[in-house]
Design a protein around this motif. Structure first.
Motif, mmCIF file in Angstrom:
data_model
loop_
_atom_site.group_PDB
_atom_site.id
_atom_site.type_symbol
_atom_site.label_atom_id
_atom_site.label_comp_id
_atom_site.label_asym_id
_atom_site.label_seq_id
_atom_site.Cartn_x
_atom_site.Cartn_y
_atom_site.Cartn_z
ATOM 1 N N LEU A 95 0.953 -1.328 -0.098
ATOM 2 C CA LEU A 95 0.063 0.078 -0.108
ATOM 3 C C LEU A 95 0.797 1.172 0.194
ATOM 4 C CD1 LEU A 95 -2.895 -1.134 2.542
ATOM 5 C CD2 LEU A 95 -2.816 -1.119 0.053
ATOM 6 N N THR A 96 0.847 2.043 -1.157
ATOM 7 C CA THR A 96 1.598 3.187 -1.259
ATOM 8 C C THR A 96 0.651 4.373 -1.935
ATOM 9 O OG1 THR A 96 3.531 4.168 -2.273
ATOM 10 C CG2 THR A 96 2.754 1.927 -3.037
ATOM 11 N N MET A 97 0.753 5.479 -1.567
ATOM 12 C CA MET A 97 -0.106 6.567 -2.337
ATOM 13 C C MET A 97 0.314 6.723 -3.759
ATOM 14 S SD MET A 97 1.700 9.992 -0.737
ATOM 15 C CE MET A 97 3.332 10.366 -0.689
ATOM 16 N N VAL A 129 2.466 -2.357 4.779
ATOM 17 C CA VAL A 129 2.149 -1.167 4.994
ATOM 18 C C VAL A 129 3.467 -0.704 5.480
ATOM 19 C CG1 VAL A 129 -0.285 -1.156 5.261
ATOM 20 C CG2 VAL A 129 1.146 -1.428 7.428
ATOM 21 N N GLY A 130 4.090 0.704 5.194
ATOM 22 C CA GLY A 130 5.172 1.193 5.536
ATOM 23 C C GLY A 130 5.115 2.119 6.687
ATOM 24 N N ALA A 131 6.155 2.839 7.171
ATOM 25 C CA ALA A 131 6.087 3.670 8.352
ATOM 26 C C ALA A 131 7.030 4.723 7.909
ATOM 27 C CB ALA A 131 6.625 3.190 9.534
ATOM 28 N N GLU A 132 8.344 4.656 7.905
ATOM 29 C CA GLU A 132 9.358 5.595 7.562
ATOM 30 C C GLU A 132 9.299 5.437 5.917
ATOM 31 O OE1 GLU A 132 13.062 4.536 9.125
ATOM 32 O OE2 GLU A 132 12.799 2.533 8.733
ATOM 33 N N LYS A 133 10.278 5.975 5.289
ATOM 34 C CA LYS A 133 10.489 5.764 3.830
ATOM 35 C C LYS A 133 10.486 4.237 3.603
ATOM 36 C CE LYS A 133 13.148 7.604 0.069
ATOM 37 N NZ LYS A 133 12.136 7.362 -0.900
ATOM 38 N N VAL A 134 9.574 3.710 2.726
ATOM 39 C CA VAL A 134 9.733 2.245 2.227
ATOM 40 C C VAL A 134 11.107 2.211 1.096
ATOM 41 C CG1 VAL A 134 8.536 0.572 1.081
ATOM 42 C CG2 VAL A 134 7.323 2.320 2.743
ATOM 43 N N TYR A 184 8.829 -1.872 -3.930
ATOM 44 C CA TYR A 184 8.042 -1.579 -5.121
ATOM 45 C C TYR A 184 8.074 -2.819 -6.193
ATOM 46 C CZ TYR A 184 7.088 2.917 -2.935
ATOM 47 O OH TYR A 184 6.667 3.912 -2.272
ATOM 48 N N GLY A 210 -6.364 5.797 -2.906
ATOM 49 C CA GLY A 210 -6.693 7.435 -3.452
ATOM 50 C C GLY A 210 -4.924 7.622 -3.623
ATOM 51 N N HIS A 214 -1.857 9.744 3.257
ATOM 52 C CA HIS A 214 -2.929 9.923 4.512
ATOM 53 C C HIS A 214 -2.006 8.958 5.604
ATOM 54 C CE1 HIS A 214 -4.899 6.389 2.860
ATOM 55 N NE2 HIS A 214 -5.233 7.309 1.676
ATOM 56 N N SER A 215 -2.625 7.891 5.899
ATOM 57 C CA SER A 215 -2.098 6.968 6.939
ATOM 58 C C SER A 215 -2.254 5.612 6.878
ATOM 59 C CB SER A 215 -2.675 7.185 8.495
ATOM 60 O OG SER A 215 -3.296 6.307 8.970
ATOM 61 N N ALA A 267 -5.313 3.478 5.348
ATOM 62 C CA ALA A 267 -5.081 2.661 3.916
ATOM 63 C C ALA A 267 -5.477 1.290 4.449
ATOM 64 C CB ALA A 267 -3.800 2.951 3.724
#
Ligand code: SAM
Length: 183
Positions: free
Chosen positions: A83-85, A107-112, A117, A127, A131-132, A136
């Protein structure tokens, strides 16, 4: 469908509450397990406590290597959603995702890490705005299970009797609802 959530990049000094919420959402919205890259005893305690009190079979496995888990999952024939924007927008791909039977949701927290990817079968945006991870994950699982997860029963714990105006909770060994309990 078997669904496991992988929480990547948890920072114990910053992410305790949000990682706990990722775990609570994973459990409540139909995942069977959360994998945590890293260890954090307070999260392990909170999630194990919630699972013990509220029933069901949800598990937490902490201290995993995220890459090892992703490789193992794929080798065993499972699919991976990240899950990534930046990803494909959820409504465009969810029917395709629903057709597999074992899904790891990352799902990530800091930079994935960029590698995530490439390893994912689908990079999916709930979307394409930031957000969060909690939001997500909740929206993703709800679309995946098409709302059916909201009526799921969890065996062996406290049970809420839905009520428009009061709190009604019964314990696993109690026969009558009680008002005013705040679990
Ligand atoms: N800056 C980080 C990055 O570049 O990956 C993202 C930080 S964001 C607060 C934490 C996590 O929330 C992301 O890794 C992603 O899993 C999730 N997230 C945030 N917005 C999202 C969106 N629109 N769609 C899907 N996931 C999202």
């Amino acid at each position: 469908m078997r669904v496991v959530v992988l929480r990547l990049g948890h920072r114990p000094e910053r992410d305790k509450r949000i990682t706990t919420h990722v775990g609570l959402v994973a459990r409540a919205f139909g995942a069977e397990e959360m994998l945590l890259s890293g260890r954090d005893s307070s999260i392990e305690e909170s999630l194990n406590d919630a699972a013990a009190r509220w029933g069901g079979t949800f598990r937490l496995k902490a201290g995993v290597s995220w890459k090892g888990e992703v490789f193992r999952w794929k080798e065993a024939g499972g699919k991976v959603v990240h899950l990534t924007m930046y990803g494909s927008n959820l409504p465009e791909v969810i029917d395709e995702v629903r057709s597999c039977d074992r899904l790891l949701v990352v799902v990530g927290a800091e930079k994935v890490p960029a590698e995530m990817y490439d390893l994912a079968d689908w990079n999916i945006g709930v979307g394409n705005q930031p957000h969060s991870e909690v939001a997500a994950l909740a929206v993703f699982l709800d679309r995946l299970f098409e709302g059916s997860e909201l009526s799921r029963e969890f065996e062996g714990g406290l049970k809420i009797i839905p009520s428009a105006h009061s709190k009604k909770v019964i314990g696993s060994h109690q026969s009558k609802p009680e008002d005013g309990i705040s679990p």
